[in-house]
Design a protein around this motif. Structure first.
Motif, PDB file in Angstrom:
ATOM      1  N   HIS A  34       8.720   7.131   3.520  1.00  0.00           N
ATOM      2  CA  HIS A  34       8.051   6.390   3.572  1.00  0.00           C
ATOM      3  C   HIS A  34       6.724   6.343   2.687  1.00  0.00           C
ATOM      4  O   HIS A  34       6.018   7.188   2.620  1.00  0.00           O
ATOM      5  CB  HIS A  34       8.445   5.281   4.957  1.00  0.00           C
ATOM      6  CG  HIS A  34       7.083   6.008   5.485  1.00  0.00           C
ATOM      7  ND1 HIS A  34       7.814   7.318   6.620  1.00  0.00           N
ATOM      8  CD2 HIS A  34       5.555   5.629   5.974  1.00  0.00           C
ATOM      9  CE1 HIS A  34       5.872   7.346   7.044  1.00  0.00           C
ATOM     10  NE2 HIS A  34       5.710   6.542   6.124  1.00  0.00           N
TER      11      HIS A  34
ATOM     12  N   VAL B 200       3.470   3.171   2.499  1.00  0.00           N
ATOM     13  CA  VAL B 200       2.705   2.376   2.460  1.00  0.00           C
ATOM     14  C   VAL B 200       2.138   1.395   2.030  1.00  0.00           C
ATOM     15  O   VAL B 200       1.562   1.364   0.870  1.00  0.00           O
ATOM     16  CB  VAL B 200       2.583   2.644   4.126  1.00  0.00           C
ATOM     17  CG1 VAL B 200       1.580   1.809   4.831  1.00  0.00           C
ATOM     18  CG2 VAL B 200       2.500   3.913   4.685  1.00  0.00           C
TER      19      VAL B 200
ATOM     20  N   HIS C 294      -0.256   4.795   1.609  1.00  0.00           N
ATOM     21  CA  HIS C 294      -0.320   6.613   2.212  1.00  0.00           C
ATOM     22  C   HIS C 294       1.063   6.521   1.448  1.00  0.00           C
ATOM     23  O   HIS C 294       2.224   5.715   1.406  1.00  0.00           O
ATOM     24  CB  HIS C 294      -0.699   6.927   3.410  1.00  0.00           C
ATOM     25  CG  HIS C 294       0.500   6.359   4.341  1.00  0.00           C
ATOM     26  ND1 HIS C 294       0.095   5.453   5.426  1.00  0.00           N
ATOM     27  CD2 HIS C 294       1.681   7.479   4.654  1.00  0.00           C
ATOM     28  CE1 HIS C 294       0.612   5.651   5.519  1.00  0.00           C
ATOM     29  NE2 HIS C 294       2.086   6.279   6.187  1.00  0.00           N
TER      30      HIS C 294
ATOM     31  N   ALA D 201       4.278   8.895   2.608  1.00  0.00           N
ATOM     32  CA  ALA D 201       5.068  10.228   3.333  1.00  0.00           C
ATOM     33  C   ALA D 201       6.017  10.947   3.081  1.00  0.00           C
ATOM     34  O   ALA D 201       7.180  10.521   2.432  1.00  0.00           O
ATOM     35  CB  ALA D 201       5.052   9.065   5.053  1.00  0.00           C
TER      36      ALA D 201
ATOM     37  N   PHE E  71      -1.333  13.441   8.531  1.00  0.00           N
ATOM     38  CA  PHE E  71      -1.793  12.883   7.446  1.00  0.00           C
ATOM     39  C   PHE E  71      -3.329  13.862   6.697  1.00  0.00           C
ATOM     40  O   PHE E  71      -4.218  14.265   7.505  1.00  0.00           O
ATOM     41  CB  PHE E  71      -2.720  11.157   8.065  1.00  0.00           C
ATOM     42  CG  PHE E  71      -1.877  10.536   9.364  1.00  0.00           C
ATOM     43  CD1 PHE E  71      -0.969  10.030   8.381  1.00  0.00           C
ATOM     44  CD2 PHE E  71      -1.385  10.635   9.737  1.00  0.00           C
ATOM     45  CE1 PHE E  71       0.198   9.096   8.578  1.00  0.00           C
ATOM     46  CE2 PHE E  71      -0.294  10.370  10.070  1.00  0.00           C
ATOM     47  CZ  PHE E  71       0.725   8.685   9.835  1.00  0.00           C
TER      48      PHE E  71
ATOM     49  N   GLU F   4       0.474  11.792   4.137  1.00  0.00           N
ATOM     50  CA  GLU F   4       1.696  11.946   5.483  1.00  0.00           C
ATOM     51  C   GLU F   4       2.174  13.059   5.449  1.00  0.00           C
ATOM     52  O   GLU F   4       3.759  12.964   4.422  1.00  0.00           O
ATOM     53  CB  GLU F   4       1.861  10.921   6.307  1.00  0.00           C
ATOM     54  CG  GLU F   4       2.440  11.293   7.318  1.00  0.00           C
ATOM     55  CD  GLU F   4       3.269   9.837   8.121  1.00  0.00           C
ATOM     56  OE1 GLU F   4       2.858   8.883   7.892  1.00  0.00           O
ATOM     57  OE2 GLU F   4       4.144   9.890   8.883  1.00  0.00           O
TER      58      GLU F   4
HETATM   59 FE   FE2 Z   1       3.448   6.452   7.817  1.00  0.00          FE
END
Ligand code: FE2
Length: 361
Positions: free
Chosen positions: A167, A169, A250, A252, A316, A329
């Protein structure tokens, strides 16, 4: 299934950086990406230099402007190094662009062919939060090393077991989270996957709110964060001030064996956030039995969370630039499709300690 833009996957993430050659080295040596292709002066591209890297299905492009009047130079002056483009592969870039604009997206690039001796793709782009865009890419007959304009420039990295982007963000300004969540519903046909409010994500000092937007197949997930009022400055507000506006917070990266991946990334010198040791004392009673050794999770600083479907392991990084902006992440999913809600409190206390050290709390 609603998929109005006929979205297939995240094609790549393009970073605009001050020195793409050195950034490419960082992602190869730090994260284990392999260099795939290059575009720059030697290939007849005089405006920008770009390095395409990949690991598993995750593709990054590191791009730097060659002249001060390039749009990328303004972007770097304002934001520092950051994510410019979360590029999406679609079935038909013309259809996707027309539909996105019809649904209210702001056009960034009209559909056009990009071609070299290996064939052509069709490409367009729409704006999203801040100065970030979504390129829309569809393949015509291209069969080259990465994208038209790039030449093969293979440089193997030491693979760290990263499989794909899980994902990405976005941090948006106070009061704009709902707007951008609605944008992903209206333009992309995404649905609200999970919502976290300030009761879920607050500590003694600061708070944030988040809505996770997802496509129907759950292969593309874009959580949107906004700062929330609290006694001190939200980490999201710190980002917005450091980045000069909204942007990607961020990325991931999903891996198949988080212990293996994190061991390697730490050996490569990457810096991760640490939670207090007491987190691990409480872990067995909070998440129940897990297959991984508690001692190893503790020594690597990996966090665990469980929901009805299973559990996940995550960690993280600290920001990867001097400005406290973009970080990474690393996540392994063992049934859970969540985002580690049970870790928010410990994690955000750890982020606040870093914020305080930066003089930004
Ligand atoms: Fe995340």
């Amino acid at each position: 299934m609603e998929n109005p833009l006929k979205l297939k996957r995240i094609h790549h993430v393009e970073f605009w950086v001050g020195n793409a050659r050195q950034s490419a080295y960082f992602y190869r040596q730090g994260f284990g990406f392999s260099q795939v292709a290059y575009s720059g002066l030697e290939t007849g591209q005089r405006q920008r230099a770009s390095y395409a890297l990949s690991q598993g299905k995750a593709n990054f492009i590191l791009t730097t402007p060659m002249t001060p009047d390039d749009l990328a130079a303004d972007h770097i002056r304002k934001h520092g190094d950051g994510v410019r483009d979360i590029a999406l592969e679609v079935e038909d870039a013309d259809q996707a662009f027309a539909e996105a604009v019809r649904r209210g997206a702001q056009a960034a690039e009209e559909p056009h062919d990009v071609r070299d001796e290996h064939g052509a793709i069709r490409r367009a782009a729409v704006h999203t939060y801040g100065d970030t865009i979504h390129s829309l890419i569809s393949y015509k007959d291209y069969e080259g090393p990465f994208l038209p304009g790039f030449v093969a420039a293979p440089l193997a990295g030491d693979d760290c077991g990263i499989l794909r982007v899980d994902h990405i963000v976005g941090n948006v300004e106070l009061g704009k989270m709902q707007y951008w969540a609605d944008y992903y519903t209206r333009v992309f046909g995404f649905h609200r996957y999970i919502t976290f409010d300030d009761k879920d994500i607050s500590t003694e000092y600061s708070a944030l709110m988040s809505i996770v937007m997802s496509d129907d197949s759950h292969s593309v997930k874009f959580p949107i964060n906004e700062p929330a009022a609290a006694r001190n400055k939200s980490q999201i507000q710190e980002y917005i001030e450091a980045y000069g506006g909204a942007g990607a917070q961020h990325i991931a990266l999903q891996c198949k064996d988080v212990l293996y991946t994190v061991r390697k990334l730490q050996r490569n010198g990457l810096d991760f956030l640490r939670v207090p040791d007491a987190y691990y004392d409480a872990l067995p009673s909070r998440v129940g039995p897990v297959e991984e050794s508690l001692a190893e999770l503790r020594s690597l600083g990996i966090l665990v969370d469980r929901d009805e479907e299973g559990y996940l392991l995550q960690i993280f990084s600290k920001p990867v630039e001097d400005r406290p902006t973009v970080f990474f992440e690393v996540i392994q999913r063992k049934g859970s499709r969540g985002f580690g809600k049970g870790n928010f409190k410990a994690l955000f206390e750890s982020i606040e300690m870093e914020q305080a050290r930066r003089g930004n709390l």
